[in-house]
Each structure stands twice: as C-alpha cells, then as structure tokens.
Write an enzyme that holds these catalytic residues in place. Structure first.
Site, PDB file in Angstrom:
ATOM      1  N   GLU A 240       0.715  -1.020   0.158  1.00 19.08           N
ATOM      2  CA  GLU A 240       0.078  -0.031   0.015  1.00 19.08           C
ATOM      3  C   GLU A 240       0.914   1.231   0.153  1.00 19.08           C
ATOM      4  O   GLU A 240       1.911   1.253   0.718  1.00 19.08           O
ATOM      5  CB  GLU A 240      -0.941  -0.071   1.135  1.00 19.08           C
ATOM      6  CG  GLU A 240      -1.795   1.396   1.479  1.00 19.08           C
ATOM      7  CD  GLU A 240      -2.407   1.422   2.854  1.00 19.08           C
ATOM      8  OE1 GLU A 240      -3.225   2.026   2.902  1.00 19.08           O
ATOM      9  OE2 GLU A 240      -1.958   0.485   3.717  1.00 19.08           O
TER      10      GLU A 240
ATOM     11  N   LYS B 128      -9.691   2.173  -2.864  1.00 26.31           N
ATOM     12  CA  LYS B 128     -10.163   1.440  -1.408  1.00 26.31           C
ATOM     13  C   LYS B 128     -11.592   2.057  -1.103  1.00 26.31           C
ATOM     14  O   LYS B 128     -11.983   3.059  -1.250  1.00 26.31           O
ATOM     15  CB  LYS B 128      -9.113   1.988  -0.410  1.00 26.31           C
ATOM     16  CG  LYS B 128      -9.202   1.417   0.963  1.00 26.31           C
ATOM     17  CD  LYS B 128      -8.320   1.781   1.946  1.00 26.31           C
ATOM     18  CE  LYS B 128      -8.453   1.174   3.189  1.00 26.31           C
ATOM     19  NZ  LYS B 128      -7.411   1.273   4.368  1.00 26.31           N
TER      20      LYS B 128
ATOM     21  N   CYS C  86      -5.059  -2.921   2.986  1.00 22.87           N
ATOM     22  CA  CYS C  86      -5.023  -2.792   4.369  1.00 22.87           C
ATOM     23  C   CYS C  86      -6.208  -3.156   5.157  1.00 22.87           C
ATOM     24  O   CYS C  86      -6.556  -4.267   5.362  1.00 22.87           O
ATOM     25  CB  CYS C  86      -4.390  -1.388   4.753  1.00 22.87           C
ATOM     26  SG  CYS C  86      -3.569  -1.221   6.337  1.00 22.87           S
TER      27      CYS C  86
END
Length: 504
Positions: free
Chosen positions: A255, A318, A368
């Site tokens: 990330e 995301k 994440c």
C-alpha cells in the site's frame, strides 16, 4: 470489575502471535460467570464494560506507537487516547451483558438457558454491531482466535462472527460443568468440536486454471521517511529496481509504495514499468494514491499490464476507509490537528469493483484495513457469481503497518487475512511494507512469508480457487439467524417457565 478487566486482557493471548485459543473460551467463561452472579442489570453492564476495556486496551495498545512515535502526540495524550478508545469499544460488551441480564429478569430465565442461549447470542450480536456501526472496528473479533482451532471447520459456513458465537457457546457450555447439567454440556462441547474437525475435510472450493507465479515486495521503508519529500525519490528507485529484478505473472507492491500522484512521478516512471511488464509478460500492481476528474484523492492500486498507449491502467480504489487515517469524522478535526500525520478526507471506491486478470486467474485486491470486513469481500465474490460472471480466484491484500512498528499488530493482521481465506476458500496474498508479507492458501494456512521489518521479495506459485462457500453466498445471515433463533428459544422457554409457575 478488576477480575473482568484482567480476564479480558488475558483473552488477547488467544490471538496471534500467541495462539492459545482455549484461553479465550476460559476468559469468556469468567465473564459469563460474573454476569450470572451479578445481582442487577447495572452490575452486569459494568462487568461487561471492564471486560471489554481489558480486551481492547491489551489487544490494540500498539495504536500508541502511531500516535506518539510517528504522530508526535505527547506520550500522556497518546496513552489517554488508547484508553478512551478501549472505554468506547467496551460499551458494546457492556450493552451485551446488560441486555442479557435484562432478559433474565424479564423472563426469569434459568442458568442453562442463559449460558447456552442468551449470553453467547448477545455477545455475538453486539460484536457484529461493533463491526459495522460508525464504519466499524472489528479488530480482535472472537472468531479470529480460532483460525487454527477445530472450530475453523465452521468458518466457510458461518464466517468469523458465527465462529465467535460457537466459541461463546463453548464457554457457556463449559460453565455448566459447575451445574447439574454438566454431562450433557460436556457431551455437547465434544460433539461441537468433533463436527468442526470433520468439517475441515470438506472441500468447498476447487482449483481453477493454471497456477500463477507471484513476487510480493516488502520495501521496509521507515514510516518517518515514507512521506518525507527528501526520501520519496529513493523509495521510487528502490521499488523500480525491486519490480524489475525478476519477472513474474504478478508483481505486487505494498500500500502506498508510491506516495505521490501519477503526475508527480519522475518523467517516464510508469512508462518504464509498462514496458517491462509488456516485455516480460508480467502484471504489476502498484500501491499509490490517484486523483479523479473531480480532484478527489483515493487510496488505490494501479494495475500495469503492458497495455497499448492510451488504454487506462486497471485501478482498484479503497472502499472501506480508516477513521482518522483516511477520513476525518465530522467534528473531530481538532483531534487530527494534534498529530503530525499526513491525513485527509479521501474518496471511497465502489463497493463492488472488477478483479484484475492475471493469466488464468482473477485477482481481487483489498487495501490494508479492508480485509477486516469479511462480508464485504464475500459480497464482491457473490455479486459476480449472481451476475453470471466468473468470480475472483485469488485475493490480494496490500498494506502498510509500519505505523505500528514491530508490534503484535503485524501477526494479528496476518491472522485476519487467514480468516478471509477460510471464509472464501481462496488463497490470500499479502504484500506489505514491514510485514507480514505472506502467501496463504485456501484453507487459511500460511505457506510462506518474509521476516517482518526486513526488505525483500517473496516468490511463490499460487493456485487460484473457484466455487462458492456458504459464507460467500449468505454472508452473516446464517449467524444472525442462529443468534436470533437462540434468543427466541430463550424467550419461549422463559414464558413456559412462567406459565408453569403461575399454574402451581
């Protein structure tokens, strides 16, 4: 309350990196015992609050590292912030235990009914609520401790929350060993764990396509340097060399391996990677921020496959953002102002996004914190299935846990990824900055990983999996149905008991 707080703290030893899962069941047994002994609803709620505080404070103490070491927040304030979070999260346990005590008083419920039906159901329902209310904070959910216990066999059916309910049910049943119903309770626990062990042999998914070769990069970029303009160019060069060091069907970076926007990159940076991808047949997944036409930032992953000029790169944006990390809740900008961390309000990607095609496999990224939300990942797979499309066969998490140093957050996050593999029957790949970079198979077993806080590349061959587990198809609906049925049964038994009492 002190006993409850200690029991909650001890439960953290059931999770990674310790893995003493029976301690969690014993810990819940202590909580349930104290609630059953409590004389009123208020005392039950206070006991639950103390237990939840010990659980959260011990299990997420590593948040102090991000706020103090990297956010420059004064140490006393960082300690207070962690304690306040634990007190807030503990409210869920307080409400669960208070509600259970209220039901007991309302319907004059027996100890076995409380231990087997009410307490496990209330524990699970409020834990599930913690996972979505105010965007959710499902870290250390009960089921994660059982990725390697016999209860893991139930995970593809009822998911992590349903497995947590079974663990709480076990705690209630073992509590009854001090009651006259001890032998039926023990027999039930043995049958439950035997069934879980047998279910581990069920193949819910099957191999699809040919395996792909993967290289998962772990940059080990110090967090204090990651966003410093003086170090950005060095990190870009390091990742370019690591990506082009050897070809693979899929090369994944962590990330925000690239911390600048595409137009801020050195001239030709992405073009050079695209040329390498085209020349070697590699697909590169690059973690970096992107900007849309409305000037909205996104935490994203860019897929570079050597496509012709003018064809846009694959993007995964995301969807489930971290409070205070990627968006600031209304009215709380004052808290963010106390930390020297580059935070902002980012945009949310679509709830359902297409996977990235890598030879015979379809790879579905998540970034994440997103892999804490199993129903969202399962929902993406189910959406493709219901639309008649091939669902993703490989899951990929890219993360940066350098915010939390070399703490237990790293193995805890790895364990969360293992649960996603168990729920979906898909392998999970992890490319992280400081760990845990790993390859997990469709049974939740870690096949290989890099040592944390080191720089390197993990090479492996990965077989994609197809098919639907019950959890993919139904998500948490089975768990919710079971817990609601348990509460309904408790109320019916309570009513029957009251009628018998009135008849006498």
């Amino acid at each position: 309350m002190l006993t409850a707080a200690v029991a909650g703290a001890v439960a953290v030893l059931a999770f990674a990196p310790f893995g003493y899962w029976p301690l969690q069941i014993a810990s819940l047994g202590v909580l349930f015992y104290q609630v059953l002994r409590a004389s009123d609803i208020k005392k039950s709620a206070l006991v639950g609050w103390a237990y939840g505080f010990g659980w959260c404070a011990a299990g997420t103490h590593w948040l102090y590292i991000s706020m103090h070491r990297y956010g420059d927040m004064a140490a006393p304030l960082a300690v207070i912030a962690v304690a306040l979070l634990a007190l807030l999260m503990a409210i869920y346990v307080a409400l669960a235990m208070g509600a259970a005590s209220w039901l007991r008083q309302r319907w004059t419920l027996s100890i076995p009914v409380m231990a087997l039906l009410v307490l496990p159901a209330m524990w699970t329902l409020f834990e599930w609520t913690r996972g979505w209310l105010f965007t959710g904070f499902p870290w250390l959910a009960t089921g994660y401790a059982h990725n390697a216990s016999p209860l893991a066999g139930f995970v593809p059916i009822v998911g992590s929350y349903g497995t947590g309910w079974l663990a709480a049910l076990s705690a209630g049943a073992l509590l009854l060993t001090m009651h006259r119903t001890r032998w039926p309770a023990l027999a039930g626990v043995v049958a439950l764990y035997a069934a879980g062990f047998a279910l581990q042999g069920v193949a819910w998914t099957h191999a699809v396509g040919r395996p792909i070769s993967v290289r998962l990069l772990q940059g080990n970029v110090p967090q204090q340097e990651k966003f410093d303009p003086g170090f950005v160019l060095g990190a870009l060069n390091m990742y370019q060399k690591a990506i082009t060091a050897a070809p693979a069907d899929l090369i994944a970076t962590p990330e925000t391996a690239v911390t600048v926007l595409p137009h801020q990159l050195p001239p030709g940076y992405l073009d050079n990677l695209a040329s390498y991808a085209q020349g070697t047949g590699s697909t590169i997944l690059l973690g970096m921020p992107v900007l849309d036409e409305q000037q909205q930032f996104y935490n994203a992953a860019l897929g570079i496959t050597g496509q012709p000029a003018g064809v846009p790169y694959y993007q995964y944006r995301k969807h489930h953002l971290v409070p205070f990390g990627e968006f600031v809740p209304p009215g709380l900008h004052w808290f963010v102002a106390m930390m020297a961390i580059p935070l902002g309000d980012m945009g949310r990607g679509a709830e359902v996004q297409p996977p990235l095609a890598v030879r015979d496999q379809l790879v579905l990224p998540n970034i994440c914190y997103e892999d804490l939300f199993g129903e969202e990942i399962a929902g993406q797979l189910a959406s493709a299935h219901r639309a008649g499309r091939q669902s993703a066969s490989v899951l990929l998490n890219i993360s940066n846990l350098a915010w939390f140093g070399d703490s237990i957050a790293i193995p805890q996050h790895l364990q969360i990824s293992q649960m996603r593999s168990l729920e979906t029957g898909r392998p999970m790949l992890r490319a992280t900055n400081t760990g845990a970079t790993a390859v997990i198979d469709g049974k939740g077993v870690v096949l290989s990983q890099l040592a944390p806080v080191t720089q390197g590349a993990l090479a492996a061959s990965v077989q994609g999996m197809g098919g639907m587990t019950p959890y993919i198809l139904y998500g948490n609906k089975l768990m919710l149905a079971l817990t609601v049925l348990a509460l309904a049964a408790a109320v019916l038994l309570g009513r029957a008991g009251q009628r018998r009492g009135a008849g006498q």
